[in-house]
Design an enzyme around this catalytic site. Structure first.
Site, PDB file in Angstrom:
ATOM      1  N   MET A  78       9.282  22.250   3.121  1.00  0.00           N
ATOM      2  CA  MET A  78       8.656  22.114   1.832  1.00  0.00           C
ATOM      3  C   MET A  78       9.719  21.062   0.890  1.00  0.00           C
ATOM      4  O   MET A  78      10.536  20.994   1.467  1.00  0.00           O
ATOM      5  CB  MET A  78       8.443  23.182   1.252  1.00  0.00           C
ATOM      6  CG  MET A  78       7.495  24.128   1.914  1.00  0.00           C
ATOM      7  SD  MET A  78       7.434  25.680   0.843  1.00  0.00           S
ATOM      8  CE  MET A  78       6.722  25.432  -0.738  1.00  0.00           C
ATOM      9  N   HIS A  79       9.119  20.654  -0.071  1.00  0.00           N
ATOM     10  CA  HIS A  79       9.616  19.964  -1.174  1.00  0.00           C
ATOM     11  C   HIS A  79      10.350  18.385  -0.906  1.00  0.00           C
ATOM     12  O   HIS A  79      10.623  17.666  -1.894  1.00  0.00           O
ATOM     13  CB  HIS A  79      10.898  20.636  -1.749  1.00  0.00           C
ATOM     14  CG  HIS A  79      10.675  21.927  -1.812  1.00  0.00           C
ATOM     15  ND1 HIS A  79       9.501  22.536  -2.550  1.00  0.00           N
ATOM     16  CD2 HIS A  79      11.270  23.185  -1.260  1.00  0.00           C
ATOM     17  CE1 HIS A  79       9.653  23.975  -2.651  1.00  0.00           C
ATOM     18  NE2 HIS A  79      10.799  24.325  -1.847  1.00  0.00           N
ATOM     19  N   ASP A 237       6.245  25.783   5.114  1.00  0.00           N
ATOM     20  CA  ASP A 237       6.710  26.330   6.255  1.00  0.00           C
ATOM     21  C   ASP A 237       6.648  27.993   5.882  1.00  0.00           C
ATOM     22  O   ASP A 237       6.429  28.715   6.853  1.00  0.00           O
ATOM     23  CB  ASP A 237       8.084  25.700   6.704  1.00  0.00           C
ATOM     24  CG  ASP A 237       9.040  26.037   5.631  1.00  0.00           C
ATOM     25  OD1 ASP A 237       8.759  26.334   4.540  1.00  0.00           O
ATOM     26  OD2 ASP A 237      10.144  25.472   5.778  1.00  0.00           O
TER      27      ASP A 237
END
Length: 488
Positions: A78-79, A237
């Site tokens: 992520m991110h 995830d």
């Protein structure tokens, strides 16, 4: 029919091929480089993700008739910030989830704009790992590149774009950008303005189980697949891993011991804990969840074994650990700074309590317990929101250790269910593809049919009592060292 789950991790992409009844036919992994160009920086080349994914797909489907592939979906790190120009060229290496360069941007958002204001826009406060501070960092430090941005993507969504041509994301992954109004499931106009970007730079939003497009004909032909292979939006995830462990529906919990560590607690409706210590995100099942994330979990044990002890015999090192709840050595697992619950990128790892009698086993035990104690910190934060699940699923590489599971069960005083299959995000991705292709009507229905529990680890009252005393000491350590971290 067969379905593919693509788990785009930090060190490798892991591809899983699963029948619609849940039987796994093949698993393939392909590694790529991780770059640390400066202290606290963490970057990757998105082209490496795509190239290794294509190579992995060829090997993955070699064991079946590729014409029987029905759909593909994702669980991804992520991110991360992936920025493309008007020619769809990647402007710079992706800035990853564990990158801590945006300290000043986080300070600006949380202190000058204000935590209450930011939380009001998004349901969350700023963390260095989130995407919005990275965008601001580019604006402040790479203005020429920033001016050329035409598309902003998350890592797994770059794969979806390359495979299908769909500029898309899902609500669970978008929740971690600090650009989404999570409660109302739409982009926050206020956050976009703060970051100096426009909505047309951002992908179209989907539920994780929705179809975003189909495999590009040229890619399908190269893999001998049909042209109508469904591409589903997928999930971050942790949300994908939660689907893969059946952590869907109300008041369910999943703990993940991967490179990072998470505690993931589901909710029917949007909720926020009292201090924004946990992330309030959308879930891949169409509802919501609270999630705590520690930046270093199994990676702490890997660092200790590989870099310090210089051994690859992980299990053997744990055989000498027998005095559970009696260790006087503590380890703070903040090797990359910390997110939940402290939100402190300056925090670092530390051993405390050593003496001349301290042994190698004591130190190893302290590393494992430190991660478990930090998981308890996140569990306590969820309790402040009135959510205290009595059992949890567990996944990730660290979850394969019976000793580590036992520590977590007793430190949190919670029953731990071990799933029959521990492939996490890959299974979740494949299940989301099944729902998109109509094999199951909901994510909950898919989980009920596919996910099974292999065994359960129950807490032991005497050990719970011992660890409670240790935890009360552990929780005092970070506050005592916080000022020192800033000076260091």
């Amino acid at each position: 029919m067969y379905y593919i789950g693509i788990d785009l991790g930090t060190s490798a992409v892991k591809l899983l091929l699963m029948r619609e009844d849940g039987k796994i036919e093949n698993v393939v992994s392909r590694e790529y480089e991780l770059s640390f160009p400066h202290p606290g920086y963490s970057e990757q080349n998105p082209e490496d993700w795509y190239r290794q994914t294509l190579d992995g797909l060829k090997a993955l489907v070699s064991v079946v008739d590729p014409k029987e592939i029905g759909g593909i979906s994702f669980g991804g790190q992520m991110h991360g910030l992936v920025a493309l120009d008007e020619e769809d060229r990647v402007l710079r290496p992706a800035i990853l989830w564990n990158d801590g360069r945006s300290i000043e941007e986080v300070r600006y958002l949380n202190e000058e704009v204000g935590k209450k204001v930011i939380s009001g826009y998004t349901g969350n406060i700023a963390f260095a790992g989130f995407t919005a501070p990275k965008i601001l960092w580019m604006k402040n430090n790479e203005p020429e590149l920033f001016a050329r941005i035409r598309k902003i993507m998350l890592p797994k969504d770059y794969l979806a774009y390359r495979l299908s041509g769909s500029f898309c994301t899902d609500y669970s992954d978008a929740s971690g950008m600090l650009l989404l109004d999570v409660k109302n499931k739409c982009w926050s106009a206020e956050m976009l303005k703060l970051c100096g970007i426009t909505e047309d730079m951002l992908p179209k939003l989907y539920e994780s189980y929705e179809t975003v497009g189909y495999l590009k004909p040229e890619i399908a032909d190269s893999l001998s697949m049909r042209h109508d292979v469904v591409i589903a939006a997928g999930a971050g995830d942790n949300a994908a891993a939660a689907v893969g462990t059946g952590t869907v529906g109300r008041n369910k919990c999943n703990i993940s011991l991967g490179t990072s560590g998470t505690i993931f607690i589901t909710a029917d409706s949007f909720c926020v804990d009292s201090n924004n210590a946990l992330h309030a995100f959308a879930h891949a099942d169409g509802h919501f969840h609270l999630m705590g994330c520690m930046l270093s979990a199994a990676s702490c044990n890997k660092w200790w074994m590989d870099n310090i002890l210089k051994t690859d015999r992980y299990a053997k090192e744990q055989t000498g650990i027998v005095r559970l709840g009696e260790n006087h050595v503590y380890f703070l697992p903040y090797l990359m700074g910390e997110r939940s619950p402290w939100n402190d990128p300056m925090a670092r790892g530390a051993f405390i309590g050593m003496s001349l009698s301290t042994s190698r086993a004591d130190m190893t035990q302290a590393v494992l317990e430190g991660v478990a104690f930090a998981t308890r910190d996140m569990y306590e934060a969820a309790g402040s929101a009135g959510i205290t699940p009595e059992r949890t699923m567990i996944c990730g590489g660290g979850a394969r250790s019976p000793l580590w599971r036992k520590m977590i069960s007793n430190i949190l005083n919670i029953s731990i269910d071990i799933p029959a299959c521990e492939e996490g995000p890959g299974i979740g991705g494949a299940m989301l593809a099944m729902v998109a292709d109509g094999k199951y009507s909901t994510v909950e229905e898919a989980a009920a049919a596919i996910v099974a529990v292999k065994s359960t680890c129950e807490p032991e009252p005497e050990l719970v009592k011992k660890y409670e005393e240790r935890y009360q000491s552990f929780r005092k350590l970070y506050p005592a060292l916080k000022t020192v971290y800033g000076e260091l």
